[in-house]
Design an enzyme around this catalytic site. Structure first.
Site, short mmCIF file in Angstrom:
data_model
loop_
_atom_site.label_atom_id
_atom_site.label_comp_id
_atom_site.label_asym_id
_atom_site.label_seq_id
_atom_site.Cartn_x
_atom_site.Cartn_y
_atom_site.Cartn_z
CG ASP A 1 37.92 45.13 36.40
OD1 ASP A 1 37.98 43.97 36.84
OD2 ASP A 1 38.68 45.56 35.52
CE LYS B 1 41.93 33.88 40.55
NZ LYS B 1 41.21 33.48 39.33
CG ASP C 1 44.58 50.91 40.42
OD1 ASP C 1 44.31 50.04 41.27
OD2 ASP C 1 45.73 51.13 40.02
#
Length: 252
Positions: free
Chosen positions: A68, A147, A84
């Site tokens: 993260d 997701k 990243d």
């Protein structure tokens, strides 16, 4: 008590950093993603709810790594990479740390604008970035979860993922908020074949199998081709891919 309050309170009581921890628990119960000893990579992992669950599931024998841009507070048994995930140096670091992962997870969501089409498009973009990163670190036969918000761009993303995995499902965990359009693409068993369903190519039939189908090799991968004979060179369309072999039909 509203369902969202129940999961929030349960997370506080049980020591999870976010209510999202229960989404991974439910996804795992339904799709059998993480087993003891697995190597798990969680993309966009802050604040760490999914990392906590992954560490529980993988156990002391497993390896869990979170990536993260934000700093993630320490979690026992978990490594973190700050950066990243689309940066080549970060991906290289990740590969060096884990070798090959058994599972790659992504619960990332964009900063919400309230404009549905924009939020949907941004969620698809994040999921596609996670998918591309998974292709750099995921072992053959491994699983991928991301997701995404439901909408018109989902079909193209799902089609791209389907080309790389044995099967892909859309799953909506009970812990997702009722009003949310979020769902999870659950992709199982990364394919290792050098060809995909729908590919057309020229092959040489090297032998004929016991069922009478011609046998061709593509980079060592076996394709069975009906109505062909040894010594022929034919154009075929790949119709089905299994773990160690596939089927193709002659194109006239």
């Amino acid at each position: 008590m509203a369902r969202k309050d129940d999961y929030y309170n349960r997370a506080k009581q049980e020591g999870y950093r976010s209510r999202a921890a229960y989404k991974l628990k439910q996804l795992n119960e339904e799709s059998h993603l993480v087993e003891r000893g697995d190597t798990v990579v969680d993309l966009g992992a802050a604040p760490g709810g999914w990392l906590q669950v992954a560490a529980e599931l993988a156990g002391d024998e497993g390896t869990v790594v979170g990536v993260d841009l934000q700093r993630i507070k320490d979690i026992d048994g978990v490594e973190t990479v700050r950066g990243d995930m689309t940066d080549e140096d970060v991906r290289t670091d990740l590969v060096e740390r884990v070798g090959e992962a058994d599972v790659v997870l992504s619960d990332m969501a964009p900063n919400m604008t309230g404009e549905y089409n924009l939020d949907h498009a941004r969620s698809v973009h994040l999921a596609r970035q996670a998918f591309e990163t998974s292709m750099a670190v995921l072992a053959p036969g491994g699983d991928f979860v991301a997701k995404v918000f439901d909408g018109p761009d989902l079909a193209d993303l799902k089609a791209a993922v389907e080309r790389e995995f044995r099967y892909v499902r859309e799953v909506r965990p009970e812990a997702s908020r009722k009003e949310s359009s979020e769902l999870y693409l659950v992709a199982k068993r990364r394919l290792t074949a050098p060809v995909r369903e729908g590919d057309e190519l020229d092959v040489e039939i090297q032998d004929v199998g016991s069922e009478g189908d011609g046998i061709a090799k593509v980079e060592g991968f076996t394709l069975f081709v009906p109505d062909t004979e040894a010594g022929e060179t034919v154009t075929v369309e790949v119709t089905d891919i299994k773990a160690r072999f596939g089927f193709a039909e002659r194109v006239e």
